[in-house]
Design an enzyme around this catalytic site. Structure first.
Site, PDB file in Angstrom:
ATOM      1  N   TYR A  67      -0.620  10.330 -13.913  1.00  0.00           N
ATOM      2  CA  TYR A  67      -2.192  10.495 -13.355  1.00  0.00           C
ATOM      3  C   TYR A  67      -2.908   9.386 -14.070  1.00  0.00           C
ATOM      4  O   TYR A  67      -3.927   8.699 -13.629  1.00  0.00           O
ATOM      5  CB  TYR A  67      -2.868  11.811 -13.312  1.00  0.00           C
ATOM      6  CG  TYR A  67      -2.373  12.538 -12.053  1.00  0.00           C
ATOM      7  CD1 TYR A  67      -2.696  12.254 -10.683  1.00  0.00           C
ATOM      8  CD2 TYR A  67      -1.360  13.588 -12.249  1.00  0.00           C
ATOM      9  CE1 TYR A  67      -2.327  12.981  -9.697  1.00  0.00           C
ATOM     10  CE2 TYR A  67      -0.848  14.373 -11.058  1.00  0.00           C
ATOM     11  CZ  TYR A  67      -1.414  13.940  -9.910  1.00  0.00           C
ATOM     12  OH  TYR A  67      -0.938  14.605  -8.627  1.00  0.00           O
ATOM     13  N   GLN A 100      -8.669  13.609   1.753  1.00  0.00           N
ATOM     14  CA  GLN A 100      -7.585  14.010   0.937  1.00  0.00           C
ATOM     15  C   GLN A 100      -7.241  12.819  -0.136  1.00  0.00           C
ATOM     16  O   GLN A 100      -6.651  13.413  -1.079  1.00  0.00           O
ATOM     17  CB  GLN A 100      -6.217  13.928   2.130  1.00  0.00           C
ATOM     18  CG  GLN A 100      -6.310  14.893   3.044  1.00  0.00           C
ATOM     19  CD  GLN A 100      -5.068  14.344   4.053  1.00  0.00           C
ATOM     20  OE1 GLN A 100      -4.206  14.866   3.962  1.00  0.00           O
ATOM     21  NE2 GLN A 100      -5.425  13.601   5.143  1.00  0.00           N
ATOM     22  N   ASN A 101      -8.267  12.025  -0.301  1.00  0.00           N
ATOM     23  CA  ASN A 101      -8.013  10.900  -1.247  1.00  0.00           C
ATOM     24  C   ASN A 101      -8.785  11.273  -2.513  1.00  0.00           C
ATOM     25  O   ASN A 101      -9.664  12.060  -2.540  1.00  0.00           O
ATOM     26  CB  ASN A 101      -8.527   9.588  -0.910  1.00  0.00           C
ATOM     27  CG  ASN A 101      -7.885   8.914   0.224  1.00  0.00           C
ATOM     28  OD1 ASN A 101      -6.819   9.601   0.793  1.00  0.00           O
ATOM     29  ND2 ASN A 101      -8.377   8.198   1.157  1.00  0.00           N
ATOM     30  N   HIS A 118      -8.521  17.267  -2.027  1.00  0.00           N
ATOM     31  CA  HIS A 118      -7.379  17.293  -3.135  1.00  0.00           C
ATOM     32  C   HIS A 118      -7.683  16.962  -4.258  1.00  0.00           C
ATOM     33  O   HIS A 118      -6.928  16.660  -5.094  1.00  0.00           O
ATOM     34  CB  HIS A 118      -6.312  16.275  -2.356  1.00  0.00           C
ATOM     35  CG  HIS A 118      -5.621  16.684  -1.194  1.00  0.00           C
ATOM     36  ND1 HIS A 118      -4.704  16.074  -0.571  1.00  0.00           N
ATOM     37  CD2 HIS A 118      -5.686  18.070  -0.557  1.00  0.00           C
ATOM     38  CE1 HIS A 118      -4.185  16.667   0.443  1.00  0.00           C
ATOM     39  NE2 HIS A 118      -4.898  17.707   0.455  1.00  0.00           N
ATOM     40  N   THR A 187      -4.308   8.929   7.978  1.00  0.00           N
ATOM     41  CA  THR A 187      -3.473   9.917   7.551  1.00  0.00           C
ATOM     42  C   THR A 187      -2.356  10.292   8.405  1.00  0.00           C
ATOM     43  O   THR A 187      -2.505  10.082   9.518  1.00  0.00           O
ATOM     44  CB  THR A 187      -4.431  11.440   7.099  1.00  0.00           C
ATOM     45  OG1 THR A 187      -3.283  12.401   6.877  1.00  0.00           O
ATOM     46  CG2 THR A 187      -5.098  11.856   8.456  1.00  0.00           C
TER      47      THR A 187
END
Ligand code: OAD
Length: 246
Positions: A67, A100-101, A118, A187
């Site tokens: 990450y 969702q990003n 998310h 998406t």
């Protein structure tokens, strides 16, 4: 295509509640890779090793490393014409964004009313008390939570197999119920629950518009192309329409 863009702009202008669901394709033109497809991240990296609760338990520092690397790459990128067009649209029409990003680019483009279902890669969360904080560091993964001073911090992102935040989900479902126009942008609609949102909104009466270069979900209006090209055209069409009315 122009007709479909005008049709979309008109529907957005008439609607009292417009809702966007965005995915990785929204940020593709900013230079951030998507997850699936030929050059997708999950072709190159193993999701099971990097983005699951098991990976976090087994190899905490590897998960942080992954990450942190992505965070560094994303920090160098900028919102693209699609993000900016959505932000401008919010000045003209009621528009909420479910994304969702985890890249923070909607907010950096100036958008408000963004639900990051998310999570956000620039935030960390305490594994003991749940405290969420801004976290831009990329050099260390052994910070202790400043709120409870005992819990370890983890990336504030949803991993495969984890539930989404309950409050965010409640807000999301309220938006799905109220949406009159629901825009599905970039998406693949393969990851649940987001993959079911368009259908839920459609059942509640929303007009579904999809913006994607590839065919994915079913939609009433399909705008086959890149969001960074199509969204500015929708914005322009809506502005033309508004100026005609005045
Ligand atoms: P995917 O990588 O599955 O899909 C990206 C979609 O964007 C594809 O349908 C592409 O055709 C489309 N696309 C590519 N370029 C585009 C462009 N310029 N404009 C518009 N669309 C474009 O990404 P998501 O559907 O977002 O989850 O993936 C969903 C989730 O899977 C992610 O949030 C992530 C991942 O595992 C977690 O990390 C929890």
């Amino acid at each position: 295509m122009q007709k479909l863009i005008e049709q979309t702009a008109l529907a957005l202008a008439r609607s009292k509640s417009n809702v966007v669901l965005s995915g990785a394709g929204m940020s593709a033109e900013s230079g951030i890779p998507t997850f699936r497809g030929n050059k997708g991240l999950w072709k190159e990296f193993n999701a099971q090793e990097l983005a699951t609760p098991q990976a976090l338990r087994k190899n905490f520092s590897l998960v942080w490393q992954w990450y942190n690397e992505r965070k560094k790459q994303i920090a160098e990128k900028s919102p693209n014409a699609g993000h900016l067009a959505l932000s401008r649209l919010q000045e003209i029409i009621p528009l909420a964004i479910i994304t969702q990003n985890i890249d923070n680019l909607h907010s950096r483009a100036g958008s408000s009313n963004v639900l990051e279902i998310h999570g956000n890669i620039f935030k960390a969360r305490c594994m003991a008390c749940g405290h969420v904080m801004d976290f831009s560091q990329t050099d260390n993964s052994t910070f202790l939570c400043p709120a409870c001073t005992r819990g370890k911090l983890r990336p504030h992102v949803v991993l495969f197999g984890e539930r989404l935040d309950e409050r965010q989900l409640q807000k999301t479902f309220a938006l799905l119920q109220s949406a009159q126009v629901f825009l599905v942008i970039g998406t693949s609609s393969m990851v649940y629950p987001a993959a079911s949102f368009a259908e839920i909104a459609a059942e509640a009466g929303a007009l579904i518009v999809e913006i994607n270069p590839q065919p994915t979900a079913q939609a009433d209006i399909v705008l086959r192309g890149k969001s960074g090209e199509i969204l500015p055209q929708i914005l322009q069409s809506l502005q033309d329409f508004k100026s005609l009315k005045n």
